[in-house]
Design an enzyme around this catalytic site. Structure first.
Site, PDB file in Angstrom:
ATOM      1  N   ILE A  62      40.501  43.906  45.572  1.00  0.00           N
ATOM      2  CA  ILE A  62      40.628  42.490  45.220  1.00  0.00           C
ATOM      3  C   ILE A  62      41.832  41.888  45.943  1.00  0.00           C
ATOM      4  O   ILE A  62      42.773  42.600  46.307  1.00  0.00           O
ATOM      5  CB  ILE A  62      40.751  42.318  43.684  1.00  0.00           C
ATOM      6  CG1 ILE A  62      40.532  40.864  43.264  1.00  0.00           C
ATOM      7  CG2 ILE A  62      42.077  42.882  43.159  1.00  0.00           C
ATOM      8  CD1 ILE A  62      40.291  40.680  41.768  1.00  0.00           C
ATOM      9  N   CYS A  63      41.780  40.571  46.164  1.00  0.00           N
ATOM     10  CA  CYS A  63      42.908  39.825  46.733  1.00  0.00           C
ATOM     11  C   CYS A  63      42.954  38.466  46.048  1.00  0.00           C
ATOM     12  O   CYS A  63      42.514  38.344  44.898  1.00  0.00           O
ATOM     13  CB  CYS A  63      42.779  39.706  48.253  1.00  0.00           C
ATOM     14  SG  CYS A  63      41.394  38.693  48.807  1.00  0.00           S
ATOM     15  N   LEU A  64      43.443  37.451  46.703  1.00  0.00           N
ATOM     16  CA  LEU A  64      43.511  36.127  46.087  1.00  0.00           C
ATOM     17  C   LEU A  64      42.135  35.460  46.021  1.00  0.00           C
ATOM     18  O   LEU A  64      41.713  35.000  44.970  1.00  0.00           O
ATOM     19  CB  LEU A  64      44.502  35.230  46.836  1.00  0.00           C
ATOM     20  CG  LEU A  64      44.671  33.827  46.255  1.00  0.00           C
ATOM     21  CD1 LEU A  64      45.226  33.888  44.835  1.00  0.00           C
ATOM     22  CD2 LEU A  64      45.552  32.980  47.146  1.00  0.00           C
ATOM     23  N   GLY A  66      39.210  36.656  48.269  1.00  0.00           N
ATOM     24  CA  GLY A  66      38.133  37.512  48.759  1.00  0.00           C
ATOM     25  C   GLY A  66      38.157  37.802  50.239  1.00  0.00           C
ATOM     26  O   GLY A  66      37.448  38.692  50.702  1.00  0.00           O
ATOM     27  N   MET A  90      41.333  36.895  42.773  1.00  0.00           N
ATOM     28  CA  MET A  90      42.087  36.473  41.591  1.00  0.00           C
ATOM     29  C   MET A  90      41.873  34.995  41.265  1.00  0.00           C
ATOM     30  O   MET A  90      42.042  34.589  40.118  1.00  0.00           O
ATOM     31  CB  MET A  90      43.580  36.764  41.764  1.00  0.00           C
ATOM     32  CG  MET A  90      43.932  38.257  41.800  1.00  0.00           C
ATOM     33  SD  MET A  90      43.420  39.162  40.324  1.00  0.00           S
ATOM     34  CE  MET A  90      44.540  38.462  39.098  1.00  0.00           C
TER      35      MET A  90
END
Length: 99
Positions: A62-64, A66, A90
């Protein structure tokens, strides 16, 4: 590469507390708020720290939003990992966060 929504990730986390989840945002972004089970492994350090991951277990990334997680997932899949990218990151996460 497999993809899943943040809602699907939340369901998995409720059932299985020990999944291998990495957050590839930078350390300062991670510190603002992250999923409790997520290990911070910034995309900028991924190639040097891949050995910290268990290649025998599925990996969720996961990141901010995608984008970085998709890049990380592509890299990790080429390195032989069973990887699932979390779409929306996120920004789409509606569950609890830890600081």
């Amino acid at each position: 590469m497999k993809n899943m929504s943040t809602n699907e990730l939340e369901e998995i986390l409720q059932q299985e507390k020990t999944i291998q989840l990495i957050d590839v945002r930078e350390t300062d972004e991670y510190a603002v708020g992250h999923i409790k089970q997520a290990k911070n492994l910034p995309l900028s350090e991924l190639s040097e720290r891949t050995d910290e991951l268990d290649a025998g277990r599925p990996l969720h990334v996961i990141c901010l939003s995608g984008g970085r997680s998709m890049n990380a997932s592509t890299y990790l899949e080429q390195a032989g990992f069973d990887v699932t990218n979390v779409d929306g990151g996120m920004m789409s996460w509606e569950g609890d966060v830890t600081k």
